[in-house]
Scaffold this motif. Sequence first.
Motif, PDB file in Angstrom:
ATOM      1  N   GLY A  77      98.581  25.394   1.461  1.00  0.00           N
ATOM      2  CA  GLY A  77      99.152  26.679   1.837  1.00  0.00           C
ATOM      3  C   GLY A  77     100.278  26.599   2.851  1.00  0.00           C
ATOM      4  O   GLY A  77     100.746  27.627   3.335  1.00  0.00           O
ATOM      5  N   ILE A  78     100.748  25.390   3.183  1.00  0.00           N
ATOM      6  CA  ILE A  78     101.848  25.304   4.141  1.00  0.00           C
ATOM      7  C   ILE A  78     103.148  25.756   3.477  1.00  0.00           C
ATOM      8  O   ILE A  78     103.328  25.644   2.266  1.00  0.00           O
ATOM      9  CB  ILE A  78     102.015  23.872   4.698  1.00  0.00           C
ATOM     10  CG1 ILE A  78     102.395  22.885   3.587  1.00  0.00           C
ATOM     11  CG2 ILE A  78     100.764  23.412   5.408  1.00  0.00           C
ATOM     12  CD1 ILE A  78     102.707  21.500   4.107  1.00  0.00           C
ATOM     13  N   ASP A  79     104.048  26.267   4.280  1.00  0.00           N
ATOM     14  CA  ASP A  79     105.362  26.717   3.819  1.00  0.00           C
ATOM     15  C   ASP A  79     106.270  25.502   3.751  1.00  0.00           C
ATOM     16  O   ASP A  79     106.658  24.944   4.783  1.00  0.00           O
ATOM     17  CB  ASP A  79     105.908  27.754   4.803  1.00  0.00           C
ATOM     18  CG  ASP A  79     107.269  28.302   4.377  1.00  0.00           C
ATOM     19  OD1 ASP A  79     107.792  27.871   3.331  1.00  0.00           O
ATOM     20  OD2 ASP A  79     107.812  29.160   5.113  1.00  0.00           O
ATOM     21  N   VAL A  80     106.627  25.045   2.540  1.00  0.00           N
ATOM     22  CA  VAL A  80     107.431  23.845   2.386  1.00  0.00           C
ATOM     23  C   VAL A  80     108.678  24.121   1.557  1.00  0.00           C
ATOM     24  O   VAL A  80     108.611  24.760   0.511  1.00  0.00           O
ATOM     25  CB  VAL A  80     106.619  22.695   1.742  1.00  0.00           C
ATOM     26  CG1 VAL A  80     105.979  23.126   0.427  1.00  0.00           C
ATOM     27  CG2 VAL A  80     107.488  21.456   1.541  1.00  0.00           C
ATOM     28  N   THR A  81     109.806  23.681   2.037  1.00  0.00           N
ATOM     29  CA  THR A  81     111.067  23.771   1.319  1.00  0.00           C
ATOM     30  C   THR A  81     111.806  22.452   1.494  1.00  0.00           C
ATOM     31  O   THR A  81     111.410  21.613   2.313  1.00  0.00           O
ATOM     32  CB  THR A  81     111.955  24.924   1.842  1.00  0.00           C
ATOM     33  OG1 THR A  81     112.135  24.756   3.260  1.00  0.00           O
ATOM     34  CG2 THR A  81     111.344  26.276   1.560  1.00  0.00           C
ATOM     35  N   GLY A  82     112.889  22.258   0.728  1.00  0.00           N
ATOM     36  CA  GLY A  82     113.641  21.020   0.834  1.00  0.00           C
ATOM     37  C   GLY A  82     115.092  21.218   0.476  1.00  0.00           C
ATOM     38  O   GLY A  82     115.465  22.222  -0.128  1.00  0.00           O
ATOM     39  N   VAL A  83     115.900  20.239   0.829  1.00  0.00           N
ATOM     40  CA  VAL A  83     117.326  20.296   0.539  1.00  0.00           C
ATOM     41  C   VAL A  83     117.855  18.883   0.348  1.00  0.00           C
ATOM     42  O   VAL A  83     117.376  17.939   0.990  1.00  0.00           O
ATOM     43  CB  VAL A  83     118.093  21.005   1.679  1.00  0.00           C
ATOM     44  CG1 VAL A  83     117.983  20.211   2.982  1.00  0.00           C
ATOM     45  CG2 VAL A  83     119.549  21.227   1.312  1.00  0.00           C
TER      46      VAL A  83
END
Length: 280
Positions: A77-83
């Motif tokens: 449930g962690i908020d994860v994004t990437g670039v």
Amino acid sequence: MRIVVGYDGSDEARWAVEWAAAEAERTGDRLYIVDAYQVAFPGAYYAAAAEQFEAVREAGEELVAEIVERVRERGTGIDVTGVAVDAPPATTLLEFGSGGTRLLVVGNRGAGGLTNLLMGSVSQQVATHAGVPVAVVRGRSAAADGPVAVGVDGSASSDVALGLAFDAARARDAELVAIRAYPTPSQAALPADVVVAHERAALEESLAPWRVRYPDVKVEALVAPGRAAKVLIGVSHTARLVVVGSRGHGGFAGLLLGSVGQQLMHHAECPVLIAHAAAE
């Protein structure tokens, strides 16, 4: 707040992401995964190379998308994004490490976008120049049992390290081993028992305010003869995390990258957390 981790598809980078994800789960921070894949071949930007450049860009974006999805599949449930960005790796991570970032995480070496991520390269640059704590993930799995260890010498930097170490021990429900190393007394020096008593008193003085703030953390205070790096590397064989200041004095003289910190980043058997004064 967020945790930023460098990623390039290597095994070391995957371990770094796993460690960073576990840390984000403990702290409730957002996780931000960065692949700096800088195109670095001669003539990279002339017109006929456009297709090659596009292929590199797409590969970087796919790499990040895959690891973001893998983290989400863990169901934490962690908020994860990437670039994925075409930019120098160390500079990029340092830029992402400003404003709103609690922690930077790197592997001890890498390949591809973070080629040769080892001491003297990206990891060292990030750990040396970051304005926030830097975790270098190496050695055993982050899930390993064992205490959190911290090097203490009474300096401002080691005091910051103590704060991070107490936080880490509480979050992991782990024992904290606070270590003060000191030179082995020579025959002409003070008696060994006098030296040990002095060093232990200094260590307890450094620990006193933190014991009050963290009464639920079990602490073992350890004074040990020998070089700081050797002592801490030895402790890393059974610890789950070693925390040190970016620089120090006394028993940890010259505690900065290229000295004790660098030796730990090369030889520790568990992740190493480098504290910076800005962490306050």
